[in-house]
Design a protein around this motif. Structure first.
Motif, PDB file in Angstrom:
ATOM      1  N   VAL A  44       6.873 -12.401  -1.144  1.00 32.12           N
ATOM      2  CA  VAL A  44       5.788 -11.465  -1.444  1.00 32.12           C
ATOM      3  C   VAL A  44       4.705 -12.172  -2.258  1.00 32.12           C
ATOM      4  CG1 VAL A  44       5.163  -9.323  -2.631  1.00 32.12           C
ATOM      5  CG2 VAL A  44       7.299  -9.460  -1.328  1.00 32.12           C
ATOM      6  N   TYR A  45       5.121 -12.988  -3.227  1.00 35.33           N
ATOM      7  CA  TYR A  45       4.156 -13.761  -4.013  1.00 35.33           C
ATOM      8  C   TYR A  45       3.339 -14.690  -3.117  1.00 35.33           C
ATOM      9  CZ  TYR A  45       5.252 -12.676  -8.888  1.00 35.33           C
ATOM     10  OH  TYR A  45       5.370 -12.060 -10.102  1.00 35.33           O
ATOM     11  N   TYR A  46       3.984 -15.273  -2.134  1.00 35.77           N
ATOM     12  CA  TYR A  46       3.306 -16.226  -1.247  1.00 35.77           C
ATOM     13  C   TYR A  46       2.141 -15.552  -0.522  1.00 35.77           C
ATOM     14  CZ  TYR A  46       2.551 -19.440   2.663  1.00 35.77           C
ATOM     15  OH  TYR A  46       1.978 -20.279   3.591  1.00 35.77           O
ATOM     16  N   TYR A  47       2.348 -14.301  -0.111  1.00 34.07           N
ATOM     17  CA  TYR A  47       1.303 -13.598   0.645  1.00 34.07           C
ATOM     18  C   TYR A  47       0.417 -12.732  -0.239  1.00 34.07           C
ATOM     19  CZ  TYR A  47       3.803 -15.101   4.795  1.00 34.07           C
ATOM     20  OH  TYR A  47       4.387 -15.879   5.768  1.00 34.07           O
ATOM     21  N   GLY A  48       0.826 -12.520  -1.497  1.00 28.65           N
ATOM     22  CA  GLY A  48       0.042 -11.634  -2.338  1.00 28.65           C
ATOM     23  C   GLY A  48      -0.441 -12.206  -3.647  1.00 28.65           C
ATOM     24  N   GLU A  49       0.145 -13.280  -4.107  1.00 32.29           N
ATOM     25  CA  GLU A  49      -0.228 -13.969  -5.341  1.00 32.29           C
ATOM     26  C   GLU A  49       0.128 -13.171  -6.607  1.00 32.29           C
ATOM     27  OE1 GLU A  49      -4.314 -15.086  -5.171  1.00 32.29           O
ATOM     28  OE2 GLU A  49      -4.116 -16.115  -3.252  1.00 32.29           O
ATOM     29  N   SER A  50      -0.222 -11.900  -6.647  1.00 35.65           N
ATOM     30  CA  SER A  50       0.108 -11.066  -7.800  1.00 35.65           C
ATOM     31  C   SER A  50       0.034  -9.603  -7.368  1.00 35.65           C
ATOM     32  CB  SER A  50      -0.867 -11.306  -8.960  1.00 35.65           C
ATOM     33  OG  SER A  50      -2.151 -10.809  -8.624  1.00 35.65           O
ATOM     34  N   GLY A  90       3.108   4.871  -7.308  1.00 38.93           N
ATOM     35  CA  GLY A  90       2.099   4.558  -8.307  1.00 38.93           C
ATOM     36  C   GLY A  90       2.059   3.061  -8.567  1.00 38.93           C
ATOM     37  N   PHE A  91       0.904   2.563  -8.957  1.00 40.69           N
ATOM     38  CA  PHE A  91       0.751   1.119  -9.150  1.00 40.69           C
ATOM     39  C   PHE A  91       1.629   0.604 -10.287  1.00 40.69           C
ATOM     40  CE2 PHE A  91      -1.553  -2.468 -11.196  1.00 40.69           C
ATOM     41  CZ  PHE A  91      -1.470  -3.373 -10.143  1.00 40.69           C
ATOM     42  N   HIS A  92       1.578   1.293 -11.423  1.00 46.25           N
ATOM     43  CA  HIS A  92       2.303   0.801 -12.597  1.00 46.25           C
ATOM     44  C   HIS A  92       3.815   0.988 -12.469  1.00 46.25           C
ATOM     45  CE1 HIS A  92      -1.378  -0.115 -14.656  1.00 46.25           C
ATOM     46  NE2 HIS A  92      -1.838   1.101 -14.452  1.00 46.25           N
ATOM     47  N   ASN A  93       4.236   1.884 -11.608  1.00 47.96           N
ATOM     48  CA  ASN A  93       5.671   2.106 -11.402  1.00 47.96           C
ATOM     49  C   ASN A  93       6.245   1.266 -10.266  1.00 47.96           C
ATOM     50  OD1 ASN A  93       5.828   4.050 -13.447  1.00 47.96           O
ATOM     51  ND2 ASN A  93       5.220   5.692 -12.068  1.00 47.96           N
ATOM     52  N   THR A  94       5.398   0.433  -9.664  1.00 51.30           N
ATOM     53  CA  THR A  94       5.846  -0.422  -8.563  1.00 51.30           C
ATOM     54  C   THR A  94       5.898  -1.871  -9.015  1.00 51.30           C
ATOM     55  OG1 THR A  94       4.855   1.037  -6.900  1.00 51.30           O
ATOM     56  CG2 THR A  94       5.342  -1.206  -6.210  1.00 51.30           C
ATOM     57  N   ALA A  95       7.013  -2.514  -8.779  1.00 49.80           N
ATOM     58  CA  ALA A  95       7.148  -3.952  -9.055  1.00 49.80           C
ATOM     59  C   ALA A  95       7.162  -4.694  -7.727  1.00 49.80           C
ATOM     60  CB  ALA A  95       8.443  -4.214  -9.823  1.00 49.80           C
ATOM     61  N   LEU A  96       6.850  -5.974  -7.783  1.00 48.84           N
ATOM     62  CA  LEU A  96       6.879  -6.764  -6.549  1.00 48.84           C
ATOM     63  C   LEU A  96       8.287  -6.804  -5.958  1.00 48.84           C
ATOM     64  CD1 LEU A  96       4.439  -9.736  -7.233  1.00 48.84           C
ATOM     65  CD2 LEU A  96       4.042  -7.591  -6.017  1.00 48.84           C
ATOM     66  N   GLU A  97       9.285  -6.658  -6.821  1.00 46.57           N
ATOM     67  CA  GLU A  97      10.665  -6.587  -6.318  1.00 46.57           C
ATOM     68  C   GLU A  97      10.847  -5.376  -5.393  1.00 46.57           C
ATOM     69  OE1 GLU A  97       9.800  -7.066  -9.430  1.00 46.57           O
ATOM     70  OE2 GLU A  97      11.075  -8.582 -10.410  1.00 46.57           O
ATOM     71  N   VAL A 142       8.507  -4.054  -3.435  1.00 46.89           N
ATOM     72  CA  VAL A 142       7.868  -4.396  -2.161  1.00 46.89           C
ATOM     73  C   VAL A 142       8.782  -5.328  -1.370  1.00 46.89           C
ATOM     74  CG1 VAL A 142       5.852  -5.449  -1.056  1.00 46.89           C
ATOM     75  CG2 VAL A 142       5.572  -4.116  -3.171  1.00 46.89           C
ATOM     76  N   ALA A 143       9.350  -6.306  -2.055  1.00 48.81           N
ATOM     77  CA  ALA A 143      10.259  -7.246  -1.388  1.00 48.81           C
ATOM     78  C   ALA A 143      11.474  -6.525  -0.826  1.00 48.81           C
ATOM     79  CB  ALA A 143      10.692  -8.333  -2.371  1.00 48.81           C
ATOM     80  N   ARG A 144      12.013  -5.601  -1.615  1.00 43.74           N
ATOM     81  CA  ARG A 144      13.192  -4.861  -1.166  1.00 43.74           C
ATOM     82  C   ARG A 144      12.857  -3.997   0.058  1.00 43.74           C
ATOM     83  NH1 ARG A 144      14.647  -3.486  -5.733  1.00 43.74           N
ATOM     84  NH2 ARG A 144      13.484  -1.537  -5.898  1.00 43.74           N
ATOM     85  N   ASP A 145      11.682  -3.373   0.057  1.00 43.42           N
ATOM     86  CA  ASP A 145      11.278  -2.557   1.208  1.00 43.42           C
ATOM     87  C   ASP A 145      11.169  -3.391   2.473  1.00 43.42           C
ATOM     88  OD1 ASP A 145      11.177  -0.377  -0.464  1.00 43.42           O
ATOM     89  OD2 ASP A 145       8.990  -0.402  -0.689  1.00 43.42           O
ATOM     90  N   LEU A 146      10.726  -4.635   2.316  1.00 39.54           N
ATOM     91  CA  LEU A 146      10.551  -5.529   3.471  1.00 39.54           C
ATOM     92  C   LEU A 146      11.816  -6.331   3.803  1.00 39.54           C
ATOM     93  CD1 LEU A 146       6.993  -6.971   2.732  1.00 39.54           C
ATOM     94  CD2 LEU A 146       7.623  -5.591   4.705  1.00 39.54           C
ATOM     95  N   ALA A 192       0.836  -1.209   0.000  1.00 39.05           N
ATOM     96  CA  ALA A 192       0.000   0.000   0.000  1.00 39.05           C
ATOM     97  C   ALA A 192       0.868   1.255   0.000  1.00 39.05           C
ATOM     98  CB  ALA A 192      -0.927  -0.002   1.212  1.00 39.05           C
ATOM     99  N   ARG A 193       1.932   1.233   0.794  1.00 41.66           N
ATOM    100  CA  ARG A 193       2.819   2.394   0.855  1.00 41.66           C
ATOM    101  C   ARG A 193       3.542   2.590  -0.490  1.00 41.66           C
ATOM    102  NH1 ARG A 193       4.081   5.245   4.986  1.00 41.66           N
ATOM    103  NH2 ARG A 193       3.314   3.664   6.439  1.00 41.66           N
ATOM    104  N   ALA A 194       4.004   1.494  -1.070  1.00 39.64           N
ATOM    105  CA  ALA A 194       4.714   1.586  -2.353  1.00 39.64           C
ATOM    106  C   ALA A 194       3.788   2.077  -3.458  1.00 39.64           C
ATOM    107  CB  ALA A 194       5.304   0.225  -2.713  1.00 39.64           C
ATOM    108  N   PHE A 195       2.576   1.527  -3.525  1.00 40.74           N
ATOM    109  CA  PHE A 195       1.616   1.958  -4.552  1.00 40.74           C
ATOM    110  C   PHE A 195       1.262   3.438  -4.376  1.00 40.74           C
ATOM    111  CE2 PHE A 195      -0.146  -2.653  -4.486  1.00 40.74           C
ATOM    112  CZ  PHE A 195       0.843  -3.059  -5.372  1.00 40.74           C
ATOM    113  N   SER A 196       1.097   3.869  -3.121  1.00 40.40           N
ATOM    114  CA  SER A 196       0.727   5.256  -2.846  1.00 40.40           C
ATOM    115  C   SER A 196       1.837   6.217  -3.235  1.00 40.40           C
ATOM    116  CB  SER A 196       0.398   5.435  -1.355  1.00 40.40           C
ATOM    117  OG  SER A 196      -0.720   4.661  -0.979  1.00 40.40           O
ATOM    118  N   GLU A 197       3.069   5.828  -2.968  1.00 47.42           N
ATOM    119  CA  GLU A 197       4.202   6.736  -3.186  1.00 47.42           C
ATOM    120  C   GLU A 197       4.746   6.674  -4.613  1.00 47.42           C
ATOM    121  OE1 GLU A 197       6.982   5.664  -0.171  1.00 47.42           O
ATOM    122  OE2 GLU A 197       5.805   6.565   1.458  1.00 47.42           O
TER     123      GLU A 197
END
Length: 206
Positions: A58-64, A38-45, A47-51, A31-36
């Motif tokens: 990330v895929y395990y808990y989010g699927e896509s 944008g959705f299309h400019n955010t990759a799951l990588e 989110v993983a890097r932030d965590l 949510a923080r990554a998408f907000s800051e």
């Protein structure tokens, strides 16, 4: 009697609780990554890097990426659904209920999930998910209108075009989510109280 040996394996409840804690962490980071960014400019990588975890985690808990965004939307809308449903007892005047509702709405929409809901257009998700989410939004809007209608009936608020007034209230609070930051000069509650004073004051009979 020999002491009972403690099992080194976690119980099913412990595993479920741990999974929910980790899923919540993934959703908040998304949510923080998408907000800051944008959705299309955010990759799951990202989110993983932030965590500081791996992409498969990330895929395990989010699927896509879309599933993560949809889950963030639902978190925000479920909260808005709850706070508008519990906006004071029916026995209270509509003016008091409107004040409670606006403050609670502000705290919900200015949360990390609420900011994601506001800042990321829902056309980023597929039509079936979009339809589901918009139905919840309509329910929230209907509850704001119901309080305004009650106010005109009990005399605690002036009679007004409830559709336009409900849009104005929600629109002002949603717009605040575009500039609000957690470390800003005012808390979400303080902003909610400010907006409540403005709208309730404007709608109070003279």
């Amino acid at each position: 009697m020999a002491p009972t040996q403690t099992s080194p394996w976690k119980s099913a409840d412990d595993r479920l609780r741990e999974r929910e804690i980790k899923r919540e962490a993934v959703l908040r980071a998304a949510a923080r990554a998408f907000s800051e960014r944008g959705f299309h400019n955010t990759a799951l990588e990202d989110v993983a890097r932030d965590l500081k975890v791996t992409k498969p985690t990330v895929y395990y808990y989010g699927e896509s990426k879309e599933a993560l965004l949809a889950a963030c939307y639902r978190r925000a809308l479920d909260t808005l659904d709850d706070v508008t449903l519990a906006a004071g007892p029916e026995s209270a005047s509509a003016r008091d209920r409107l004040r409670v509702l606006i403050i609670a709405y502000a705290e919900a929409i200015l949360s990390i999930y609420g900011r994601c809901l506001t800042r990321v257009p829902d056309n980023s998700v597929s039509p079936p998910i979009r339809t589901e989410l918009r139905a919840i939004k309509r329910t929230v809007d209907d509850r704001i209108r119901a309080v305004l209608t009650q106010g005109a009936e009990d005399g605690s608020l002036i009679a007004t075009d409830v559709k336009m007034t409900a849009f104005a209230i929600a629109g002002a609070l949603n717009a605040a989510a575009l500039w609000f930051e957690d470390d800003g000069p005012r808390t979400a509650r303080q902003i909610g109280e400010h907006y409540a004073e403005l709208f309730v004051g404007a709608l109070q009979p003279r």
